[in-house]
Write a protein that holds these residues in place. Structure first.
Motif, PDB file in Angstrom:
ATOM      1  N   SER A 156       0.872  -1.033   0.095  1.00 53.42           N
ATOM      2  CA  SER A 156       0.112  -0.059  -0.057  1.00 53.42           C
ATOM      3  C   SER A 156       1.024   1.289  -0.058  1.00 53.42           C
ATOM      4  O   SER A 156       1.998   1.211   0.527  1.00 53.42           O
ATOM      5  CB  SER A 156      -0.920   0.089   1.287  1.00 53.42           C
ATOM      6  N   ILE A 157       0.406   2.383  -0.774  1.00 47.79           N
ATOM      7  CA  ILE A 157       1.038   3.631  -0.734  1.00 47.79           C
ATOM      8  C   ILE A 157       1.259   4.547   0.416  1.00 47.79           C
ATOM      9  O   ILE A 157       1.885   5.507   0.274  1.00 47.79           O
ATOM     10  CB  ILE A 157       0.804   4.237  -1.889  1.00 47.79           C
ATOM     11  N   GLY A 158       0.617   4.145   1.491  1.00 51.30           N
ATOM     12  CA  GLY A 158       0.502   5.057   2.512  1.00 51.30           C
ATOM     13  C   GLY A 158       1.736   5.356   3.192  1.00 51.30           C
ATOM     14  O   GLY A 158       1.680   6.377   4.222  1.00 51.30           O
ATOM     15  N   TRP A 159       2.865   4.849   3.131  1.00 50.38           N
ATOM     16  CA  TRP A 159       3.925   4.958   3.825  1.00 50.38           C
ATOM     17  C   TRP A 159       4.818   6.142   3.373  1.00 50.38           C
ATOM     18  O   TRP A 159       5.643   6.697   3.947  1.00 50.38           O
ATOM     19  CB  TRP A 159       5.076   3.600   3.532  1.00 50.38           C
ATOM     20  N   LYS A 160       4.477   6.572   2.011  1.00 55.78           N
ATOM     21  CA  LYS A 160       5.135   7.575   1.500  1.00 55.78           C
ATOM     22  C   LYS A 160       4.345   9.040   0.921  1.00 55.78           C
ATOM     23  O   LYS A 160       2.890   8.843   1.081  1.00 55.78           O
ATOM     24  CB  LYS A 160       6.076   7.275  -0.065  1.00 55.78           C
ATOM     25  N   GLU A 161       5.112  10.175   0.726  1.00 54.84           N
ATOM     26  CA  GLU A 161       4.196  11.323   0.534  1.00 54.84           C
ATOM     27  C   GLU A 161       4.083  11.179  -1.103  1.00 54.84           C
ATOM     28  O   GLU A 161       4.615  11.731  -1.981  1.00 54.84           O
ATOM     29  CB  GLU A 161       4.872  12.478   0.553  1.00 54.84           C
TER      30      GLU A 161
END
Length: 235
Positions: free
Chosen positions: A114-119
């Motif tokens: 999932s992409i939520g670890w990054k801005e």
């Protein structure tokens, strides 16, 4: 089999401190657990990255880096296996990953899907996600790993009849946690009957930590917040 969940403090961009924290916890449970687990991106700290690739490529570490070799060595020295989150560099790509080390060997390297670890509104192609959510066997038990938002975005991809290990980093206020405990336990139950969740402690920004053993969507065991302790669960 006994698994320890360690909501220890990390410091952003202080690998030396974070390595020392891991070693301190390993010494504390030597002979008491088979596997010791830490939270998401524990090695560098969740807010270690600047989202400028030229800077961040020096913060991430490869699987054959000195830090990773040192951690592998600790598993043989203390006879405690490890599971922890870190920022991985592979070629020109960066990932939020989770390593499993057994008896001096890196046996599993899971990359968050999932992409939520990054801005993600400002990052470029260097910041990537993994694609695989495969099970693996550990001491005869089937295990899956999910990192933080993975289980909220793609719960169906983590379904298992075995054990789910869920390293997270969330910085809820203390008064918010009672409600979130209920929500996280229920979310975990969409994928597995048994889930181990561990959240690290940090001071900038403030994260209150916490460790939980969820069974059938309920809290079976947990550790107090703001406590550097180790929750030991027999599974």
């Amino acid at each position: 089999m006994k698994i320890g969940l360690a909501p220890y403090e990390f410091k952003n961009n202080d690998i030396a401190f974070n390595l020392a924290q891991i070693e301190r916890a390993m010494k504390a449970v030597q002979g008491k657990v088979d596997l010791l687990c830490f939270g998401e991106t524990f090695l560098q700290g969740f807010d270690a990255l600047s989202w400028n690739y030229e800077t961040d490529k020096g913060i991430a570490v490869s699987t054959d880096s000195e830090a990773m070799r040192r951690l592998c060595g600790m598993t043989t020295e203390y006879r405690v296996d490890l599971l922890f989150g870190y920022i991985e560099k592979s070629g020109d790509s960066l990932y939020s990953s989770c390593a499993v080390m057994e008896s001096g060997v890196l046996t599993r390297n899971y990359r968050r899907i999932s992409i939520g670890w990054k801005e993600y509104d400002i990052t470029d192609w260097h910041y990537q996600e993994g694609t695989e959510t495969n099970q693996f066997l550990y001491h005869g038990q089937s295990i899956k790993i999910a990192l933080c938002g993975d289980l909220w975005e793609y719960p169906e991809r983590f379904k298992t009849n075995g054990l789910l290990i869920w390293p997270v980093y969330v910085n809820f206020e203390l008064e918010e946690w009672p409600q979130y405990e209920v929500e996280y336990a229920a979310q975990a139950a969409l994928a597995a009957r048994r889930t181990l969740m561990v959240n690290p402690i940090s001071h900038e920004p403030v994260s209150h930590g916490g460790a939980f053993y969820f069974v059938d969507g309920k809290i079976e065991k947990k550790l107090d917040y703001d406590t550097e302790g180790i929750l030991i669960v027999e599974v």
